[in-house]
Design a protein around this motif. Sequence first.
Motif, PDB file in Angstrom:
ATOM      1  N   VAL A 287       0.875  -1.179   0.000  1.00  0.00           N
ATOM      2  CA  VAL A 287       0.000   0.000   0.000  1.00  0.00           C
ATOM      3  C   VAL A 287       0.906   1.219   0.000  1.00  0.00           C
ATOM      4  CG1 VAL A 287      -1.921   1.170   1.132  1.00  0.00           C
ATOM      5  CG2 VAL A 287      -1.669  -1.326   1.367  1.00  0.00           C
ATOM      6  N   ILE A 288       0.717   2.089  -0.998  1.00  0.00           N
ATOM      7  CA  ILE A 288       1.605   3.258  -1.124  1.00  0.00           C
ATOM      8  C   ILE A 288       0.772   4.535  -1.295  1.00  0.00           C
ATOM      9  CG2 ILE A 288       3.384   1.813  -2.182  1.00  0.00           C
ATOM     10  CD1 ILE A 288       2.904   3.215  -4.846  1.00  0.00           C
ATOM     11  N   PRO A 289       1.266   5.638  -0.738  1.00  0.00           N
ATOM     12  CA  PRO A 289       0.635   6.917  -1.046  1.00  0.00           C
ATOM     13  C   PRO A 289       1.036   7.337  -2.462  1.00  0.00           C
ATOM     14  CG  PRO A 289       2.573   7.277   0.315  1.00  0.00           C
ATOM     15  CD  PRO A 289       2.447   5.788   0.127  1.00  0.00           C
ATOM     16  N   LYS A 290       0.203   8.108  -3.111  1.00  0.00           N
ATOM     17  CA  LYS A 290       0.551   8.591  -4.451  1.00  0.00           C
ATOM     18  C   LYS A 290       1.548   9.747  -4.391  1.00  0.00           C
ATOM     19  CE  LYS A 290      -3.620   7.023  -6.807  1.00  0.00           C
ATOM     20  NZ  LYS A 290      -4.869   7.386  -7.499  1.00  0.00           N
ATOM     21  N   GLY A 291       1.642  10.385  -3.261  1.00  0.00           N
ATOM     22  CA  GLY A 291       2.574  11.503  -3.101  1.00  0.00           C
ATOM     23  C   GLY A 291       4.005  11.026  -2.917  1.00  0.00           C
ATOM     24  N   PRO A 292       4.971  11.942  -3.101  1.00  0.00           N
ATOM     25  CA  PRO A 292       6.402  11.590  -3.089  1.00  0.00           C
ATOM     26  C   PRO A 292       6.993  11.560  -1.679  1.00  0.00           C
ATOM     27  CG  PRO A 292       6.173  13.895  -3.651  1.00  0.00           C
ATOM     28  CD  PRO A 292       4.765  13.356  -3.472  1.00  0.00           C
ATOM     29  N   TYR A 293       6.683  10.509  -0.948  1.00  0.00           N
ATOM     30  CA  TYR A 293       7.189  10.358   0.414  1.00  0.00           C
ATOM     31  C   TYR A 293       8.135   9.163   0.478  1.00  0.00           C
ATOM     32  CZ  TYR A 293       3.313  13.480   1.099  1.00  0.00           C
ATOM     33  OH  TYR A 293       2.453  14.544   0.988  1.00  0.00           O
ATOM     34  N   VAL A 294       9.268   9.372   1.115  1.00  0.00           N
ATOM     35  CA  VAL A 294      10.320   8.354   1.142  1.00  0.00           C
ATOM     36  C   VAL A 294       9.966   7.218   2.105  1.00  0.00           C
ATOM     37  CG1 VAL A 294      12.754   7.948   1.710  1.00  0.00           C
ATOM     38  CG2 VAL A 294      12.070  10.064   0.528  1.00  0.00           C
TER      39      VAL A 294
END
Length: 123
Positions: free
Chosen positions: A46-53
């Motif tokens: 599960v990943i956010p669509k925003g650019p978070y490391v």
Amino acid sequence: MTYVYDDQNIFAKILRGEIPNDTVLETEHTLAFRDIQPQAPVHVLVIPKGPYVCYDHFARDASDAEIVDFTRSGGEVCKREGVQENGYRIISNAGEAGVQEVPHLHIHVLGGRGLGRMLQPAP
Ligand code: 5GP
């Protein structure tokens, strides 16, 4: 802490549609898809669509809407994958000590079998 997001990472490419994925759930701010090398019968990322490391980057900089959407999506994946009754494990690896392979925040949702104890002894 300064976070540097590499937009060439494999999950960024998946989000841009440059690499295919087996989608389980997509919302405004979140994508969930099957891991390419599953470690259990259920293994969804599960990943956010925003650019978070990583998790702490997301916790600090994401909007409330992104955080709510991501958290609810993780729960919805557990429901859709049928692991609520028998249980599951959520893992988010970060950095070198956490042995994070892909530098875009993701949680692993694992289930469908007994998963053993949480950590193996350090090698
Ligand atoms: P990490 O070690 O960063 O927590 O986990 C990265 C995960 O991404 C691994 O479980 C690995 O199998 C998965 N993975 C790596 N490349 C791809 C890919 O191209 N597609 C999918 N679906 N999973 C990938």
